[in-house]
Design an enzyme around this catalytic site. Structure first.
Site, PDB file in Angstrom:
ATOM      1  N   GLU A 151      -0.850  -5.140  -4.739  1.00 44.14           N
ATOM      2  CA  GLU A 151      -0.015  -4.410  -3.792  1.00 44.14           C
ATOM      3  C   GLU A 151       1.024  -5.333  -3.163  1.00 44.14           C
ATOM      4  O   GLU A 151       2.172  -4.925  -2.936  1.00 44.14           O
ATOM      5  CB  GLU A 151      -0.891  -3.779  -2.702  1.00 44.14           C
ATOM      6  CG  GLU A 151      -1.728  -2.610  -3.204  1.00 44.14           C
ATOM      7  CD  GLU A 151      -2.582  -1.991  -2.127  1.00 44.14           C
ATOM      8  OE1 GLU A 151      -2.945  -0.809  -2.266  1.00 44.14           O
ATOM      9  OE2 GLU A 151      -2.902  -2.680  -1.131  1.00 44.14           O
ATOM     10  N   ASP A 163       0.834  -1.198   0.000  1.00 43.88           N
ATOM     11  CA  ASP A 163       0.000   0.000   0.000  1.00 43.88           C
ATOM     12  C   ASP A 163       0.871   1.252   0.000  1.00 43.88           C
ATOM     13  O   ASP A 163       0.583   2.228  -0.692  1.00 43.88           O
ATOM     14  CB  ASP A 163      -0.913  -0.018   1.227  1.00 43.88           C
ATOM     15  CG  ASP A 163      -1.776   1.223   1.322  1.00 43.88           C
ATOM     16  OD1 ASP A 163      -2.688   1.385   0.479  1.00 43.88           O
ATOM     17  OD2 ASP A 163      -1.541   2.054   2.222  1.00 43.88           O
TER      18      ASP A 163
END
Length: 234
Positions: free
Chosen positions: A122, A51
């Site tokens: 991610e 992230d």
């Protein structure tokens, strides 16, 4: 890791455009493509790191590509670039479904597919980042996607969600939401400015904007407010 699994991962890296002889931490990449339904280890911890990795990659790209844009523009565009919808779209384009290991119960849940793909994307970015401790295995293939998307976003102001960006900022700093006051000016000859919106926060007027709809006017007002708040010394 079985030889077959490693061959699958090598194929995925080739799809990303990375040379076959690229040095990669294959065990991390395997974990990055392992759904939580398979038990531990799985991609959750890597997704947490990823992230930040995707936000850093997008930030560097925007800073290098659009040096004249404001911080407000950066934030609004980045919010879209790193959204689950966009990341899942990119993952889908590379066929991540083919390489993601998950239990049959998850396969039968189509409602979770977007978040599943975004999380895996991610996690893969995190695995690549942790291999080199930099973005050299990420940006060469991710930047072209950012370029295309950023160009589309900047050409279509409606996609720049300043309302969300402003809301994130007020919540993060004050645990409160901005207020929008919208009125319609029936005497306006220009239908694109028919609605006028003011954004207020903690009894302070932050900005005014206009548009052909209430939503457009609110976005315009939010852009003024967010850009002002991001200016130095304010």
């Amino acid at each position: 890791m079985s030889p077959r699994r490693q061959q699958e991962l090598v194929k995925l890296m080739s799809r990303l455009g990375l040379p076959r002889d690229t040095q990669i931490d294959w065990s991390l990449l395997d974990i990055a493509l392992t759904h939580p339904t398979m038990g531990m280890p799985n991609y959750e911890q890597l997704e947490f790191i990823g992230d930040s990795v995707v936000r850093l990659a997008a930030s560097e790209f925007l800073w290098e590509t659009y040096p004249d844009k404001s911080v407000g523009d950066f934030s609004a565009v980045r919010k879209i670039l790193v959204s689950d919808r966009i990341l899942a779209q990119l993952a889908d384009g590379y066929g991540f479904d083919r390489y993601l290991t998950l239990a049959a119960s998850a396969v039968g849940d189509p409602s979770g597919r977007i978040s599943r793909l975004a999380d895996a994307f991610e996690a893969v970015l995190a695995a690549l980042y942790l291999t080199t401790n930099n973005l050299t295995l990420v940006r060469p293939w991710l930047d072209p996607h950012f370029q295309q998307l950023a160009t589309e976003i900047l050409q279509d102001p409606a996609r720049q969600n300043y309302k969300d960006a402003l809301q994130e900022w007020t919540q993060a700093n004050y645990k409160a939401l901005p207020e929008y006051r919208v009125r319609e000016d029936l005497l306006k000859l220009d239908r694109f400015q028919r609605f006028i919106a003011e954004v207020w926060f903690r009894d302070r007027h932050l900005g005014t904007g206009s548009g052909q709809s209430k939503k457009a006017a609110e976005q315009a007002a939010a852009k003024v407010a967010f850009t002002t708040l991001m200016e130095p010394n304010l």
